[in-house]
Scaffold this motif. Structure first.
Motif, mmCIF file in Angstrom:
data_model
loop_
_atom_site.group_PDB
_atom_site.id
_atom_site.type_symbol
_atom_site.label_atom_id
_atom_site.label_comp_id
_atom_site.label_asym_id
_atom_site.label_seq_id
_atom_site.Cartn_x
_atom_site.Cartn_y
_atom_site.Cartn_z
ATOM 1 N N LEU A 65 18.383 36.303 95.378
ATOM 2 C CA LEU A 65 19.523 35.638 94.751
ATOM 3 C C LEU A 65 19.438 34.125 94.944
ATOM 4 C CD1 LEU A 65 22.249 35.943 93.270
ATOM 5 C CD2 LEU A 65 23.334 36.135 95.519
ATOM 6 N N GLU A 66 19.105 33.701 96.159
ATOM 7 C CA GLU A 66 19.002 32.261 96.424
ATOM 8 C C GLU A 66 17.834 31.651 95.645
ATOM 9 O OE1 GLU A 66 18.891 28.366 97.639
ATOM 10 O OE2 GLU A 66 20.480 29.822 97.256
ATOM 11 N N LYS A 91 16.531 28.181 91.028
ATOM 12 C CA LYS A 91 15.670 27.983 89.859
ATOM 13 C C LYS A 91 16.478 27.898 88.571
ATOM 14 C CE LYS A 91 11.745 30.107 87.457
ATOM 15 N NZ LYS A 91 10.801 31.257 87.441
ATOM 16 N N ASN A 92 17.461 28.801 88.427
ATOM 17 C CA ASN A 92 18.194 28.903 87.157
ATOM 18 C C ASN A 92 19.541 28.187 87.177
ATOM 19 O OD1 ASN A 92 16.079 30.550 86.320
ATOM 20 N ND2 ASN A 92 17.121 32.417 86.960
ATOM 21 N N ILE A 127 8.885 37.351 97.246
ATOM 22 C CA ILE A 127 10.111 36.717 97.703
ATOM 23 C C ILE A 127 9.837 36.148 99.097
ATOM 24 C CG2 ILE A 127 12.503 37.090 98.443
ATOM 25 C CD1 ILE A 127 12.259 37.284 95.479
ATOM 26 N N ASN A 128 10.218 34.894 99.301
ATOM 27 C CA ASN A 128 10.071 34.281 100.623
ATOM 28 C C ASN A 128 11.334 34.589 101.430
ATOM 29 O OD1 ASN A 128 9.640 32.708 102.868
ATOM 30 N ND2 ASN A 128 8.909 30.925 101.711
ATOM 31 N N LYS A 187 24.073 26.547 103.484
ATOM 32 C CA LYS A 187 24.769 25.589 102.615
ATOM 33 C C LYS A 187 24.471 25.868 101.146
ATOM 34 C CE LYS A 187 25.023 21.782 105.939
ATOM 35 N NZ LYS A 187 24.535 20.429 106.301
ATOM 36 N N GLN A 188 23.225 26.217 100.852
ATOM 37 C CA GLN A 188 22.851 26.457 99.465
ATOM 38 C C GLN A 188 23.492 27.733 98.914
ATOM 39 O OE1 GLN A 188 18.543 26.410 99.727
ATOM 40 N NE2 GLN A 188 18.445 24.274 99.105
ATOM 41 N N ILE A 189 23.479 28.781 99.715
ATOM 42 C CA ILE A 189 23.969 30.066 99.217
ATOM 43 C C ILE A 189 25.482 30.085 99.135
ATOM 44 C CG2 ILE A 189 24.235 31.373 101.360
ATOM 45 C CD1 ILE A 189 22.434 32.655 98.218
ATOM 46 N N LEU A 190 26.162 29.309 99.988
ATOM 47 C CA LEU A 190 27.621 29.289 99.994
ATOM 48 C C LEU A 190 28.182 28.078 99.252
ATOM 49 C CD1 LEU A 190 28.387 30.450 103.650
ATOM 50 C CD2 LEU A 190 28.480 31.793 101.553
#
Length: 568
Positions: free
Chosen positions: A323-324, A329-330, A497-498, A565-568
């Motif tokens: 998801l992240e 990317k999108n 996936i990393n 921070k990125q995911i939330l």
């Protein structure tokens, strides 16, 4: 069927005195005896006074009168009628049941037509009738039956004879009927309906080469429950259950299936252990390690539950990392429902992962993203029940047999993972010739099985795998845990996936403290402490108290802080 309002009328014609061409059917009487016993068993529960048995009747009028008497009893709602004996068609193809004094030549006079049953039942139009006929050509009787609420089951088609094997205690049809009512069926329920009785009758009789029974029903009488289900699955050695599960899992991967079959065909004394090792080699280390604990002697209940939580955790982390990756990317927004749930990632447990998995999958699908680990159907009722049983076992007493069965279901449901590989990338070396393209050599370890492989041990990882990661035209991040969708036939990476920083390899981080230790040491994110530090727990540990702050493992990386921070 309600035993208080259900009655039975059983007729056996085993002897024939007026026509030598009508041979004796001794099984007709044993059929009725067997059915009488089953009807009075705890499975159905009729009492003796609710069952009328007639053997070798000779008087049509008396037979019809007895049937009317029982059909008009106070409180009767359901009547089971059973007939065993010869069935005959006259020259006009009219169907008759026989009495002891019936003759083929005069069957239209001394036979018993279905219209006689209609007469007997005519005083109780609301009666539910279940008519079972074990006689030749018995489907033909369907044509003239006049009741409104009924189920008719015939032992043979309108132009076929029924079978009363001379070396058997019962006829073919009734033998199967008795077995079903006595022993139950594998329908996953506590009760059996008449429709299920018929379906299993038909299946069993056809498999044994006997005539196909026929059915006719009106007003859903076939959906009435006839008996308690006494089915007991055969007790199977747990090792044998593992063999079946491993065989089923191997179908996802042709090369694995071939290897598994070779082991089975060898009939080696170590066959089961070899199959288990083969399974471990094809699952990622965070799952294989706790799984290996089940393959020792008498594993504890906790061992099963640890595996349960690690499977949920691993799948959740893969979908979360995907998801992240796709969000970055999108550039799409994550739903508020997903964000609110992810705020609980600071203190994850099996409940968190159970709730998170379907939300992550929904989030990916909503944004038209192909699911990285496909073919795991979390909506499957069988899998949902298994997950719920294992979750319940964490706080309540659940039998070990239920836990074992649930784990087998869970393991088989993730069989697609045998087409994936987990690796750790310690470092990337650059090959930069003057007149050629840059190539990157990756120092990796394969994280499959119950322990990691030494970095760059290509003998264990295989030369095909070496080709994938040496002299690549693009580099992958160092200190990464990659989950690869691997095509063995083509030796290619379909996608990856990393999983960093949800999983980290502490030995891939070059510090003065660890230098270049040759075996990976894998940790996973386990929450935060009271000082708001990110905590990581070793894959080999099942105690959350063993968790370490991230900066102790990697003082140079802000991975989890940035990820959060990125995911939330």
């Amino acid at each position: 069927m309600d035993s208080q309002s259900t009655y039975a009328f059983l007729v056996a014609v085993s002897q024939y005195t007026a026509d030598e061409s009508l041979h004796a059917l001794n099984q007709a009487w044993t059929n009725v005896q067997g059915l009488d016993k089953i009807l009075r068993s705890q499975s159905i529960g009729l009492t003796r006074d609710h069952i009328v048995v007639m053997e070798n009747p000779t008087d049509k009028t008396r037979l019809t009168t007895e049937l009317r008497n029982i059909a008009t009893k106070d409180g009767i709602k359901t009547l089971v009628i059973y007939y065993a004996g010869h069935g005959i068609l006259d020259e006009n193809s009219c169907h008759y049941l026989t009495l002891t004094n019936s003759t083929v030549e005069n069957i239209d006079i001394d036979g018993y037509e279905i219209t006689e049953i209609n007469k007997a039942l005519s005083k109780n139009k609301n009666l539910t009738v279940i008519l079972l006929m074990d006689s030749c050509f018995s489907e033909k009787a369907f044509d003239n039956f006049l009741m409104s609420n009924y189920l008719l089951i015939a032992s043979s088609a309108r132009n076929r004879t029924s079978k009363y094997p001379v070396d058997s205690d019962f006829s073919a049809f009734t033998n199967e009927l008795l077995n079903i009512l006595k022993n139950g069926i594998d329908n996953g329920k506590n009760e059996i309906t008449w429709r299920e009785v018929y379906s299993n009758l038909k299946k069993n009789l056809v498999e044994k080469g006997f005539p196909v029974p026929k059915i006719s029903s009106q007003n859903e009488v076939d959906e009435i429950v006839v008996a308690k289900n006494n089915f007991a699955a055969p007790v199977q050695n747990f090792d044998n259950q593992w063999v079946n599960v491993i065989k089923n899992i191997s179908k996802e991967n042709p090369s694995l299936q071939e290897e598994v079959q070779l082991i089975i065909d060898s009939q080696s004394p170590q066959m089961i252990n070899e199959l288990k090792q083969k399974l471990l080699q094809h699952f990622p280390y965070p799952i294989s390690h706790p799984l290996s604990k089940l393959f020792g002697k008498e594993p504890s209940t906790d061992a099963y539950l640890h595996l349960f939580e690690r499977i949920l955790q691993f799948l959740s982390f893969v979908y979360l990392a995907q998801l992240e990756k796709c969000r970055s990317k999108n550039n799409f927004a994550i739903s508020s429902e997903c964000k609110i749930l992810l705020m609980r990632i600071d203190s994850p447990d099996d409940v968190f992962y159970m709730e998170l998995l379907p939300v992550l999958i929904s989030e990916l699908k909503k944004n038209n993203i192909d699911i990285f680990i496909h073919k795991i159907d979390f909506s499957n009722t069988k899998l949902q029940n298994a997950i719920n049983q294992l979750h319940t076992a964490k706080t309540n007493a659940v039998s070990i047999d239920i836990i074992k069965k649930a784990i087998l279901i869970l393991i088989e449901s993730i069989s697609i993972l045998v087409n994936y590989k987990l690796i750790s990338i310690r470092e990337v070396r650059v090959n930069f010739p003057k007149y050629k393209d840059i190539k990157y050599n990756h120092s990796i370890s394969l994280l499959q099985g119950d322990e990691p492989v030494q970095y760059e041990n290509w003998e264990k990882m295989g030369n095909d795998f070496k080709k994938l990661f040496s002299m690549r035209s693009e580099a992958t991040n160092t200190n990464s845990i990659l989950f690869i969708h691997y095509n063995k036939q083509e030796n290619s990476i379909v996608d990856y996936i990393n999983l960093h920083p949800l999983f980290i390899d502490s030995q891939a981080i070059m510090t003065e403290k660890n230098k270049k230790t040759e075996i990976p040491d894998i940790y996973f994110y386990s929450g935060k402490n009271e000082n708001d530090q990110f905590l990581y727990q070793n894959v080999t540990s099942f105690e959350k108290n063993d968790s370490k702050p991230y900066n102790e493992l990697n003082p140079f990386d802000l991975g989890m802080e940035i990820f959060e921070k990125q995911i939330l």
